[in-house]
Design a protein around this motif. Structure first.
Motif, PDB file in Angstrom:
ATOM      1  N   GLN A 170       0.835  -1.108   0.021  1.00  0.00           N
ATOM      2  CA  GLN A 170       0.034   0.057   0.006  1.00  0.00           C
ATOM      3  C   GLN A 170       0.813   1.291  -0.065  1.00  0.00           C
ATOM      4  O   GLN A 170       0.478   2.173   0.497  1.00  0.00           O
ATOM      5  CB  GLN A 170      -1.133  -0.057   1.309  1.00  0.00           C
ATOM      6  N   THR A 171       1.971   1.097  -0.432  1.00  0.00           N
ATOM      7  CA  THR A 171       3.111   2.380  -0.466  1.00  0.00           C
ATOM      8  C   THR A 171       2.264   3.683  -0.831  1.00  0.00           C
ATOM      9  O   THR A 171       1.552   3.721  -1.898  1.00  0.00           O
ATOM     10  CB  THR A 171       4.283   2.041  -1.635  1.00  0.00           C
ATOM     11  N   ASN A 172       2.236   4.649   0.029  1.00  0.00           N
ATOM     12  CA  ASN A 172       1.734   5.882  -0.151  1.00  0.00           C
ATOM     13  C   ASN A 172       2.699   6.799  -0.377  1.00  0.00           C
ATOM     14  O   ASN A 172       3.617   7.086   0.213  1.00  0.00           O
ATOM     15  CB  ASN A 172       0.873   6.297   0.987  1.00  0.00           C
ATOM     16  N   GLU A 173       2.593   7.393  -1.615  1.00  0.00           N
ATOM     17  CA  GLU A 173       3.775   8.174  -2.252  1.00  0.00           C
ATOM     18  C   GLU A 173       3.135   9.688  -2.298  1.00  0.00           C
ATOM     19  O   GLU A 173       2.772  10.153  -3.358  1.00  0.00           O
ATOM     20  CB  GLU A 173       4.197   7.808  -3.198  1.00  0.00           C
ATOM     21  N   ARG A 220       3.815  11.990  -5.539  1.00  0.00           N
ATOM     22  CA  ARG A 220       3.132  12.068  -6.697  1.00  0.00           C
ATOM     23  C   ARG A 220       2.099  13.335  -6.999  1.00  0.00           C
ATOM     24  O   ARG A 220       1.714  13.693  -8.004  1.00  0.00           O
ATOM     25  CB  ARG A 220       2.134  10.734  -6.898  1.00  0.00           C
ATOM     26  N   GLU A 228      -9.930  10.258  -3.912  1.00  0.00           N
ATOM     27  CA  GLU A 228      -8.907   9.553  -4.431  1.00  0.00           C
ATOM     28  C   GLU A 228      -9.650   8.102  -4.122  1.00  0.00           C
ATOM     29  O   GLU A 228      -9.652   7.674  -3.053  1.00  0.00           O
ATOM     30  CB  GLU A 228      -7.635   9.848  -3.638  1.00  0.00           C
ATOM     31  N   GLY A 255      -8.488   4.222  -4.170  1.00  0.00           N
ATOM     32  CA  GLY A 255      -6.908   3.465  -3.670  1.00  0.00           C
ATOM     33  C   GLY A 255      -6.143   4.312  -2.958  1.00  0.00           C
ATOM     34  O   GLY A 255      -4.906   4.728  -3.180  1.00  0.00           O
ATOM     35  N   ASP A 273     -10.548   3.014  -0.164  1.00  0.00           N
ATOM     36  CA  ASP A 273      -9.522   1.956  -0.118  1.00  0.00           C
ATOM     37  C   ASP A 273     -10.073   0.432   0.511  1.00  0.00           C
ATOM     38  O   ASP A 273     -10.832   0.627   1.166  1.00  0.00           O
ATOM     39  CB  ASP A 273      -8.133   2.237   0.802  1.00  0.00           C
ATOM     40  N   LEU A 274      -9.544  -0.353  -0.190  1.00  0.00           N
ATOM     41  CA  LEU A 274      -9.995  -1.882   0.422  1.00  0.00           C
ATOM     42  C   LEU A 274      -9.723  -2.039   1.805  1.00  0.00           C
ATOM     43  O   LEU A 274     -10.430  -2.537   2.650  1.00  0.00           O
ATOM     44  CB  LEU A 274      -9.320  -2.990  -0.378  1.00  0.00           C
ATOM     45  N   GLY A 330     -13.605   0.030   1.352  1.00  0.00           N
ATOM     46  CA  GLY A 330     -14.547  -0.645   0.289  1.00  0.00           C
ATOM     47  C   GLY A 330     -13.734  -0.798  -1.168  1.00  0.00           C
ATOM     48  O   GLY A 330     -12.663  -0.110  -1.343  1.00  0.00           O
ATOM     49  N   ASP A 331     -14.363  -1.358  -1.941  1.00  0.00           N
ATOM     50  CA  ASP A 331     -14.016  -1.458  -3.359  1.00  0.00           C
ATOM     51  C   ASP A 331     -14.288  -0.500  -4.107  1.00  0.00           C
ATOM     52  O   ASP A 331     -15.341   0.196  -3.973  1.00  0.00           O
ATOM     53  CB  ASP A 331     -14.654  -2.787  -3.730  1.00  0.00           C
ATOM     54  N   LEU A 332     -13.390   0.274  -4.980  1.00  0.00           N
ATOM     55  CA  LEU A 332     -13.739   1.368  -5.513  1.00  0.00           C
ATOM     56  C   LEU A 332     -14.717   1.400  -6.391  1.00  0.00           C
ATOM     57  O   LEU A 332     -15.562   2.414  -6.582  1.00  0.00           O
ATOM     58  CB  LEU A 332     -12.350   1.701  -6.312  1.00  0.00           C
ATOM     59  N   SER A 377      -3.533   6.907  -8.502  1.00  0.00           N
ATOM     60  CA  SER A 377      -2.126   6.700  -9.122  1.00  0.00           C
ATOM     61  C   SER A 377      -1.832   5.320  -8.224  1.00  0.00           C
ATOM     62  O   SER A 377      -1.856   5.119  -7.379  1.00  0.00           O
ATOM     63  CB  SER A 377      -1.152   7.807  -8.717  1.00  0.00           C
ATOM     64  N   ALA A 378      -1.214   4.580  -9.179  1.00  0.00           N
ATOM     65  CA  ALA A 378      -0.596   3.204  -8.867  1.00  0.00           C
ATOM     66  C   ALA A 378      -1.707   2.439  -8.250  1.00  0.00           C
ATOM     67  O   ALA A 378      -1.534   1.640  -6.994  1.00  0.00           O
ATOM     68  CB  ALA A 378       0.495   3.372  -7.832  1.00  0.00           C
TER      69      ALA A 378
END
Ligand SMILES: C[S@@+](CC[C@H](N)C(=O)[O-])C[C@H]1O[C@@H](n2cnc3c(N)ncnc32)[C@H](O)[C@@H]1O
Length: 351
Positions: free
Chosen positions: A93-96, A99, A118, A120, A203-204, A250-252, A274-275
């Motif tokens: 779940q890298t959060n950058e 970006r 946003e 994900g 997000d899931l 939840g699922d997007l 993103s990603a």
């Protein structure tokens, strides 16, 4: 190890770690050849065998990743029960926040104010483009007969006070307001930040910036040599902690409509990601695209080139092969190639 898992680790070593992390490159090459660790990994569901997930799990549990292969192999095989449990429980779940530097030119050009959604979002660190500082630089190149100094700044601006400054190398006609060589530039950019009146993420498995364990997991996902990214992550977490984002679990595809419907009237809804979509099978990406096309507002995508075929078809030029670059697009119109962590922005002449 001559299995799919071995190939996965070999490909990771060659294409992702090479040039970015000598430590992970070596570990991935050795895992690819190790029968014992390969058999343990093969006991996990295919989606849970990823190198990033294994290395992050070992670091999260305090295992040795910087002390060489024998120490890594011995510790990981001995502690496999804990390592595998962490790999099953967690995701990559890298959060950058970096970006945001590539999203900013598009966000700033939309009708203000903005309601950001946003999908994900991980911990939601990309939901604060108005709270970071930005330093855009030219890469080294010839211009008008004179060589620009490598990394000469184009523009530096952003939130007046921020623990985070995002560096981004720019090329092509990035639509900064005002020309870089005009008098007063970049002073004219001080106000060039989007006005964000609402921010929400989906997000899931949302990570909570207030939860130490979640933040330790995010830190474990940063590759060992990339200490600048660790500093940036810690700064962005401080920003988000001051005003934690609304994050919907939840699922997007299942949730994006209802979250956009909550955006305040008078603000431009902007769905972005993103990603993320690479994690979805193609039919679910198509479903998402069909949904977002019907939603009010705008859609910004920042994904690997092959992820959204409708965007890829409209590229004015192919991405340099093996570059790992993402494509930034507004409403499915590609505008730039971007560094996957926001480190570069190559705007298209045609955009
Ligand atoms: C690599 S992270 C990127 C996070 C953030 N977008 C960024 O750029 O820093 C991908 C995130 O997408 C989430 N994700 C993957 N599939 C998803 C889905 N179907 N619905 C919602 N979130 C999803 C994952 O849980 C993860 O947090």
């Amino acid at each position: 190890m001559r299995s799919d898992t071995g190939e996965l680790y070999r490909a990771f070593a060659e294409r992702e770690a090479h040039g970015n992390s000598p430590i992970y490159q070596e570990l991935a090459e050795r895992v690819a050849e190790d029968g014992q660790l390969g058999a343990l990994l093969d006991g996990l569901p295919a989606v849970k065998r990823q190198p990033n997930l294994l290395f992050a799990a070992v670091r999260h549990l305090g295992g040795p990743v910087t002390e060489g292969w024998p120490a890594f192999r011995d510790w990981t095989t001995e502690q496999w029960a804990g390592v595998s449990a962490t790999m099953l429980e967690r995701r990559t779940q890298t959060n950058e926040a970096g970006r945001c530097a590539t999203l900013l030119p598009l966000l700033a050009a939309l009708p203000q104010p903005l309601a950001l959604i946003e999908v994900g979002a991980s911990a939601g660190l990309c939901l604060y483009p108005d709270r970071y500082r930005y330093r855009y630089r030219f890469p080294a190149r010839e211009e008008g007969g004179r060589e620009r100094e490598a990394g000469a700044p184009v523009a530096e601006f952003g939130a007046v006070v921020s623990p985070v400054t995002l560096d981004c190398a720019v090329s092509g006609p990035v639509p900064f307001p005002g020309r870089p060589d005009s008098p007063g530039f970049p002073g004219s950019l001080r106000e060039w930040l989007p006005e964000v009146v609402w921010r929400a993420g989906i997000d899931l498995d949302p990570l909570d910036v207030r939860a130490e364990e979640d933040m330790r997991w995010l830190e474990s996902l940063v590759w060992p040599e990339q200490t600048h990214r660790l500093e940036r992550l810690r700064g962005a977490v401080r920003v988000a902690r001051a005003e934690p984002p609304l994050l919907v679990r939840g699922d997007l595809n299942a949730t994006v409509r209802e979250v956009v419907a909550q955006a305040p009237a008078g603000a431009t809804p902007v769905v972005f990601h993103s990603a993320v979509l690479a994690y979805l099978p193609p039919e679910e990406r198509e479903e998402f695209a069909a949904t977002v096309r019907r939603l009010p507002g705008h859609w910004i995508s920042n994904e690997a080139v092959s992820v959204l075929p409708a965007v890829a078809r409209r590229l004015p030029r192919p991405a340099p092969s093996g570059s790992g670059l993402f494509v930034l697009a507004l409403d499915e119109r590609p505008v730039a190639f971007t560094g996957p962590h926001g480190q570069s922005l190559d705007w298209f002449d045609e955009a």
